[in-house]
Design a protein around this motif. Structure first.
Motif, PDB file in Angstrom:
ATOM      1  N   PRO A  99     -13.669  -3.961   0.932  1.00  0.00           N
ATOM      2  CA  PRO A  99     -12.245  -4.244   0.756  1.00  0.00           C
ATOM      3  C   PRO A  99     -11.945  -5.733   0.835  1.00  0.00           C
ATOM      4  N   GLU A 107     -11.307  -1.016  -7.770  1.00  0.00           N
ATOM      5  CA  GLU A 107     -11.241   0.274  -7.080  1.00  0.00           C
ATOM      6  C   GLU A 107     -11.793   1.374  -7.971  1.00  0.00           C
ATOM      7  N   THR A 127      -1.713  -1.511 -11.976  1.00  0.00           N
ATOM      8  CA  THR A 127      -3.014  -1.183 -11.389  1.00  0.00           C
ATOM      9  C   THR A 127      -4.151  -1.577 -12.315  1.00  0.00           C
ATOM     10  N   ARG A 172      -7.774  -3.329   0.534  1.00  0.00           N
ATOM     11  CA  ARG A 172      -8.236  -2.546  -0.595  1.00  0.00           C
ATOM     12  C   ARG A 172      -9.216  -3.382  -1.428  1.00  0.00           C
ATOM     13  N   PRO A 173     -10.133  -2.738  -2.149  1.00  0.00           N
ATOM     14  CA  PRO A 173     -11.085  -3.508  -2.964  1.00  0.00           C
ATOM     15  C   PRO A 173     -10.429  -4.130  -4.185  1.00  0.00           C
ATOM     16  N   ASP A 178       0.857  -1.181   0.000  1.00  0.00           N
ATOM     17  CA  ASP A 178       0.000   0.000   0.000  1.00  0.00           C
ATOM     18  C   ASP A 178       0.896   1.236   0.000  1.00  0.00           C
ATOM     19  N   ALA A 228     -16.447  -3.786  -5.630  1.00  0.00           N
ATOM     20  CA  ALA A 228     -15.980  -2.404  -5.532  1.00  0.00           C
ATOM     21  C   ALA A 228     -16.308  -1.779  -4.180  1.00  0.00           C
TER      22      ALA A 228
END
Length: 378
Positions: free
Chosen positions: A250, A271, A335, A267-268, A203, A247
């Motif tokens: 997480p 995103e 990403t 985190r999802p 992260d 979405a």
């Protein structure tokens, strides 16, 4: 060019020569004033804080001067000119209700059948236009190849030098993907890998990955890339409720395979930005930790959506495959684009080196090149 301007104390309304109208608030205009007391000449950084702007800021005059807008603010008695093209580029008086899960307008999603964007090593190092095209392909499609490079170790670092800097991690500035067929150690196997994004347990995650081929005489071992944004689009089309679950809650990811290392993120898998734009995919079955942030009554539906997304990603129609030859490399937006590897066997060897970099460096280099040579960017 501007045709007319009207105002009251809090809003300026302009009409462009195209007939389009747009409104701008007094506070917005004052905060974004382009004069040298508000913005530093050269770097354009703002020199004032929001607290420096009077809370009772108002417009006392607004008129057209040589096609641009000139505004006088009170109680400062400050007059500032705003170019018409700048106002057109930064207008916000429009319908902001845009669909959830959309992609940015400069992104093109894809599946099998697309010609892999590619550039030549010597060309991108010698020709700014070739370099710009290669960077633009990564920005638009999320991946691109580079061919005809040297076969010396650490050549991948020269790829990162084209636009930015290597992001060093616990794996070092780069890592070895050296796998020999018929190995003496099972760590060096030819097993295939499911399409995945790298390091979702970080992260932030590394936003770019470079894989560079030094040896590849083994049968098989093709590289595969999958557009995660296209996969998310398909899920949204087929199962909007499942898309919202992936979405909206997480996932958790974890890595603790080395002494002194325990990386975790929450985190999802899909995103979205606050206004619904698709900005990231995290998908890696090997690094998934137990999901504990999904409500009990939604967990089965969440897993069904997770399975469906996996099936979309695994669909052969989604993947673009190619076999890297020595001196070839590819870069992926980590990403967005998932990468995979087919298994391989037989005589020979396969040696790749990989490293991480960050997308902001690539996008900055591309934007600077387009600003300095706008005619070539068209």
């Amino acid at each position: 060019m501007l045709r007319s301007a009207t105002h009251d104390a809090s809003v300026v309304t302009v009409e462009f020569d195209t007939g389009t109208k747009a409104r701008f608030h007094a506070i917005w205009l004052r905060d974004n004033a382009l004069d040298p007391e508000t913005r530093a000449p050269g770097n354009g950084q703002r020199l004032i804080t929001i607290g420096d702007i009077p809370s009772d800021i108002s417009v006392s005059a607004a008129e057209i001067s040589n096609g641009d807008l000139t505004v006088t603010f009170q109680p400062e008695g400050k007059t500032v000119t705003f170019p018409a093209d700048w106002l057109a580029e930064h207008g916000y008086d429009r319908d902001q209700n845009r669909p959830m899960g959309r992609t940015a307008p400069d992104i093109t999603t894809w599946g099998r059948g697309i010609d892999a964007p590619s550039a030549d090593w010597d060309e991108v190092h010698a020709n700014p236009s070739a370099k710009r095209g290669w960077l633009a392909a990564v920005a638009e499609y999320g991946f691109a190849k580079l061919t005809g490079g040297p076969t010396e170790p650490e050549s991948l670092l020269k790829v990162a030098d084209l636009f930015g800097y290597v992001r060093e991690t616990n794996y070092g500035p780069y890592f070895e993907v050296r796998t020999e067929v018929n190995p003496t150690n099972l760590a060096y196997t030819g097993l295939g890998l499911q399409a995945h994004t790298d390091n979702p347990y970080r992260d932030p995650v590394p936003t770019l990955q470079i894989l560079y081929c030094l040896e590849n005489s083994a049968e098989g071992g093709d590289s595969i890339v999958v557009d995660g944004f296209r996969a998310a689009e398909k899920l949204h089309e087929q199962n909007p409720e499942g898309f919202a679950l992936l979405a909206g809650y997480p996932a958790r990811f974890e890595y603790k395979g080395s002494d002194g290392i325990c990386l975790r993120s929450r985190r999802p898998m899909i995103e979205l930005s606050p206004d619904g734009e698709l900005v990231g995919i995290r998908f890696n079955n090997r690094s998934s930790a137990p999901f504990v942030d999904v409500p009990f009554d939604q967990m089965e539906a969440y897993y069904a959506a997770y399975r469906q997304l996996g099936e979309i990603i695994d669909d052969p129609a989604m993947g673009v495959s190619f076999k890297l030859e020595p001196g070839e490399s590819f870069i992926v937006d980590n990403t967005r684009v998932l990468h995979a590897r087919l298994g391989y066997s037989g005589a020979g060897s396969r040696w790749l080196q990989g490293c991480y970099a960050d997308k902001d460096g690539l996008l900055s280099t591309l934007a600077a090149m387009e600003m300095s040579q706008p005619e070539a960017a068209e």
